[in-house]
Scaffold this active site. Structure first.
Site, PDB file in Angstrom:
ATOM      1  N   LYS A  68       0.801  -1.224   0.000  1.00  0.00           N
ATOM      2  CA  LYS A  68       0.000   0.000   0.000  1.00  0.00           C
ATOM      3  C   LYS A  68       0.831   1.271   0.000  1.00  0.00           C
ATOM      4  CE  LYS A  68      -4.175  -1.873   2.162  1.00  0.00           C
ATOM      5  NZ  LYS A  68      -5.202  -1.686   3.207  1.00  0.00           N
ATOM      6  N   ASP A 105     -10.013   2.547   1.280  1.00  0.00           N
ATOM      7  CA  ASP A 105     -10.011   2.136   2.686  1.00  0.00           C
ATOM      8  C   ASP A 105     -10.653   3.200   3.574  1.00  0.00           C
ATOM      9  OD1 ASP A 105      -8.851  -0.348   2.382  1.00  0.00           O
ATOM     10  OD2 ASP A 105      -6.801   0.381   2.676  1.00  0.00           O
TER      11      ASP A 105
END
Length: 270
Positions: A68, A105
């Site tokens: 990420k 997210d």
């Protein structure tokens, strides 16, 4: 027939439930495409990306640990995520240009909290990694007034609070919990193959919410303990399904059929 496809990459990746979610939605909508999971080790990210950019059937990818943050210099950043969040969990191709990065997210984590009055309240977050970055931004967006980060590296946690402009405090990972309104586990603790997270919850107010983003297993030791104390709990499928819906639109150009969430959760927990 070879189908267009998207995927989730990470290391480890065998535990991922993302293919179940996306292929469930694809089937419901009658879209001829596929979603798969791919093991990409930390040193294989650039090679993987070069291969995918040359594949006309590739529609994009979700990224999980450890990619990420590592993906940031390799893709375009139309939303300014490198400075605002410091992590991406989605990339999508753009023809001859570099793929673009996105972060679902934040909205995925916040989705089950949107109808709960948390503005001006306090929270504690376990961890200071890529998932924690998105969670902290989400907490800032919903108006949490103060965040305590519990993390092995206190310097990393302090740096994260400063970088994101969040008022807060830092404690060692296993320090006693402050009496906060919301507790979030953003670490791998409690995941299958990892040590459990077992903080003492006795000092929390009765209205406190315990939110564990781990989903394998779904009922972590943290959530079992919280439920036993009568506290409200939120499991990892909340964030997983919420963030996947944004990714699905980017990959396949269609709204995820969220009216089937009950059926999907049953499938994911079977």
């Amino acid at each position: 027939m070879t189908l267009p496809y998207a995927e989730v990459i990470g290391d480890p990746i065998a535990h991922s439930k993302s293919p179940i979610i996306h292929n469930f939605w694809l089937k419901k909508l009658g879209i001829k495409a596929d979603y798969r999971k791919t093991l990409v080790p930390p040193d294989g990210l650039e090679i993987w990306l070069d291969e995918r950019r040359a594949d006309p059937l590739w529609r994009g990818a979700n990224l999980t640990i450890p990619h990420k943050e590592k993906i940031l210099p390799l893709v375009d950043d139309p939303e300014g995520l490198a400075t605002s969040v410091g992590a991406m969990n989605i990339i999508v191709p753009h023809g001859a240009k570099r793929p673009s990065g996105h972060n679902s997210d934040i909205s995925g984590f916040a989705e089950p909290l949107n109808n709960i009055m948390l503005k001006g309240k306090t929270a504690a977050v376990y961890g200071a990694g890529g998932a924690a970055r998105a969670i902290l931004v989400a907490l800032r967006n919903i108006g949490i007034a103060h965040v305590t980060i519990l993390n092995r590296s206190e310097d990393r946690a302090w740096g994260l609070l400063k970088e994101l402009g969040i008022k807060g405090n830092v404690l060692p990972l296993f320090a006693p919990l402050p009496a906060v309104a919301l507790v979030v586990n953003s670490t791998a603790l409690g995941m299958a193959g990892y040590d459990p997270l077992n903080p003492d919850l006795s000092g929390l107010p009765s209205e406190a919410i315990i939110y564990d983003i781990v989903y394998a297993p779904l009922e972590t030791a943290l959530l079992v303990e919280a439920a036993g104390r009568g506290l409200r709990t939120l499991d990892g499928l909340n964030m997983l399904i919420g963030q996947a819906a944004t990714a699905f639109m980017l990959f396949f150009g269609a709204e995820a059929p969220r009216d089937h969430d009950f059926e999907l959760r049953a499938l994911l927990t079977a």
